[in-house]
Design an enzyme around this catalytic site. Structure first.
Site, PDB file in Angstrom:
ATOM      1  N   ASP A 169      41.798  47.622  30.904  1.00  0.00           N
ATOM      2  CA  ASP A 169      41.042  47.145  29.745  1.00  0.00           C
ATOM      3  C   ASP A 169      41.753  47.577  28.462  1.00  0.00           C
ATOM      4  O   ASP A 169      42.732  48.324  28.484  1.00  0.00           O
ATOM      5  CB  ASP A 169      39.593  47.657  29.775  1.00  0.00           C
ATOM      6  CG  ASP A 169      39.514  49.174  29.883  1.00  0.00           C
ATOM      7  OD1 ASP A 169      40.399  49.860  29.323  1.00  0.00           O
ATOM      8  OD2 ASP A 169      38.573  49.682  30.532  1.00  0.00           O
ATOM      9  N   HIS A 198      44.506  42.129  32.851  1.00  0.00           N
ATOM     10  CA  HIS A 198      43.114  42.407  32.484  1.00  0.00           C
ATOM     11  C   HIS A 198      42.190  42.523  33.696  1.00  0.00           C
ATOM     12  O   HIS A 198      41.006  42.839  33.555  1.00  0.00           O
ATOM     13  CB  HIS A 198      42.593  41.313  31.548  1.00  0.00           C
ATOM     14  CG  HIS A 198      41.740  41.844  30.438  1.00  0.00           C
ATOM     15  ND1 HIS A 198      41.025  43.022  30.548  1.00  0.00           N
ATOM     16  CD2 HIS A 198      41.474  41.371  29.196  1.00  0.00           C
ATOM     17  CE1 HIS A 198      40.373  43.245  29.429  1.00  0.00           C
ATOM     18  NE2 HIS A 198      40.625  42.264  28.583  1.00  0.00           N
TER      19      HIS A 198
END
Length: 450
Positions: free
Chosen positions: A424, A420
């Protein structure tokens, strides 16, 4: 001397000595297997000679650039055999060994091996040495074959792996070629063997209470080799990388039909066609549209490093522990070429003999946990990669078609894990949707092949 194996490895575990002290060895013969933090590595003899001493026992850790074993070359062994067995034996200085003064007990043991060395030396004089790689010589030993019986097709008569496999195939054909008069004997023997195997299976299933209780015991087992490195890296990856997961399901009904149609033709070339080559190829095509899935984060986390080739790794549950060899340049390979590489890497990983080059440079990974069972999994990213996908078990399930009718479809569940820090949810969703589209419509995947 234990050579520098690379990858920053400073020590290896001695797994198996393939020779004994006092044995004579040939050039390129495998002396010992050592386990690095990545794979099993063979150490071979650099020249013919006689093994004098091992510096490490099996199970011990040997450090790089320290003496691994002592030996004397052939010419030195012949001169040494003329000396008294009570004299001290000194190994000559060599790039792999250091001089060693042996004990009196060791000299007595070597005296016997000197006689064997003389006999072997006279025998080898009448048999010229045939060149072959260590892997080929290991294959010969596994099948108890004499290299002299095999015609080498390589340069200067070198025996290649293909020569050995062809010889084995011819031998099998001769064994299967049974005359009509003997065919009933073969059938009877087969029935006898089958009955004996069934009896053994029944007997093995019936274990006494004492035997069952002995299977459980309190003990401490050192964490070594691949297992130790896996434990360390899993902790690093799970604590340093902020994972997020994305799940979906794939309708692979049409893909299974295509694979079934191609399977027979591909197997005629000696290649096993699984779903993995299609999955990898579709992934490489999707990477072209979303290249950040094929990137990595720099060590100081200041740059995103995009990779110029899609090297897709596959997690293999080997006897040595979890290994992730990767197929290089999947975007450039055909389905057939990928299938050949998948077969080679799987076999190498399960035997624990993966080359270092096959473990380096991975950009994206696949965990085919569904092959063992289970529908869902939450995989851990293989650093420094930024994504990994877990493939669940394929199930035959009811689904609605375009007209609202219920029909049976082959459904595979998949779970992505993404880093992350640079990926995304939208990015991995778009990537996964494109990958999914290629697998659900394999005919359309052909349009994107270059």
């Amino acid at each position: 001397m234990l050579p520098d194996i690379g990858e920053g490895i400073v020590e290896c575990e001695v797994v198996t000595w393939h020779v004994a002290e006092g044995d004579t060895v040939e050039e390129d013969q495998t002396i010992v297997d050592v386990m690095t933090d990545k794979a099993l590595v063979e150490i071979t003899a650099s020249e013919p000679g006689r093994i004098v001493r091992f510096h490490y026992a099996q199970g011990e850790n040997a450090r790089v650039h320290t003496p691994l074993y002592a030996y004397v070359p052939d010419e030195e062994a012949e001169a040494e055999s003329a000396e008294s067995t009570e004299s001290d034996v000194t190994a000559p200085e060599h790039k792999q060994v250091q001089p060693e003064r042996l004990s009196e007990n060791r000299q007595k043991g070597d005296d016997k091996s000197d006689k064997k060395s003389k006999q072997d030396g006279r025998h080898e004089e009448s048999r010229p040495r045939i060149p072959a790689t260590p892997a080929v010589r290991r294959l010969l030993r596994e099948h108890q074959l004499d290299i002299q019986a095999i015609a080498g097709s390589g340069r200067n008569g070198r025996v290649l792996k293909e020569d050995v496999l062809a010889y084995l195939k011819q031998s099998e054909a001769r064994e299967i070629d049974v005359t009509p008069d003997d065919s009933h004997k073969v059938g009877a023997a087969a029935e006898t063997d089958k009955a004996a195997a069934e009896a053994c299976a029944v007997a093995s299933d019936v274990a006494s209470d004492e035997e069952r209780s002995s299977r459980l015991e309190s003990k401490a087992v050192p964490l070594k080799g691949v297992a130790a490195v896996m434990a360390k890296r899993m902790v690093q990856a799970s604590t340093q990388i902020p994972h997020f997961h994305y799940g979906d399901e794939l309708d692979i009904t049409d893909l299974l039909v295509l694979r079934s149609r191609l399977k027979v033709r591909v197997e005629q070339q000696g290649i096993r066609l699984t779903l993995m080559p299609f999955i990898m190829k579709a992934m490489a095509l999707a990477v072209i549209e979303e290249p950040i899935l094929n990137a990595r984060l720099s060590e100081d986390e200041s740059e995103i490093l995009y990779q110029g080739a899609c090297n897709i790794g596959m997690a293999v549950d080997s006897a040595s522990g979890l290994m992730v060899p990767n197929v290089k340049g999947v975007e450039r390979l055909s389905i057939l070429e990928i299938a050949r590489e998948v077969g080679r890497l799987t076999e190498a990983a399960r035997s624990g003999r993966v080359a270092q080059a096959d473990l380096k440079g991975g950009t994206l990974s696949i965990s085919n946990i569904g092959a063992l069972g289970g529908t869902y999994a939450a995989p851990i990213i293989n650093q420094p990669e930024v994504a990994i996908v877990a493939l669940g078990r394929t199930q035959r399930l009811p689904r609605f078609d375009g007209e609202g009718n219920v029909c049976a479809r082959d459904i595979m569940t998949i779970t992505w894990a993404g880093d992350h820090r640079i990926i995304d949810g939208g990015t991995i969703a778009r990537f996964s949707n494109l990958w999914k589209h290629y697998l659900e419509h394999p005919d359309e995947m052909l349009l994107s092949l270059s």
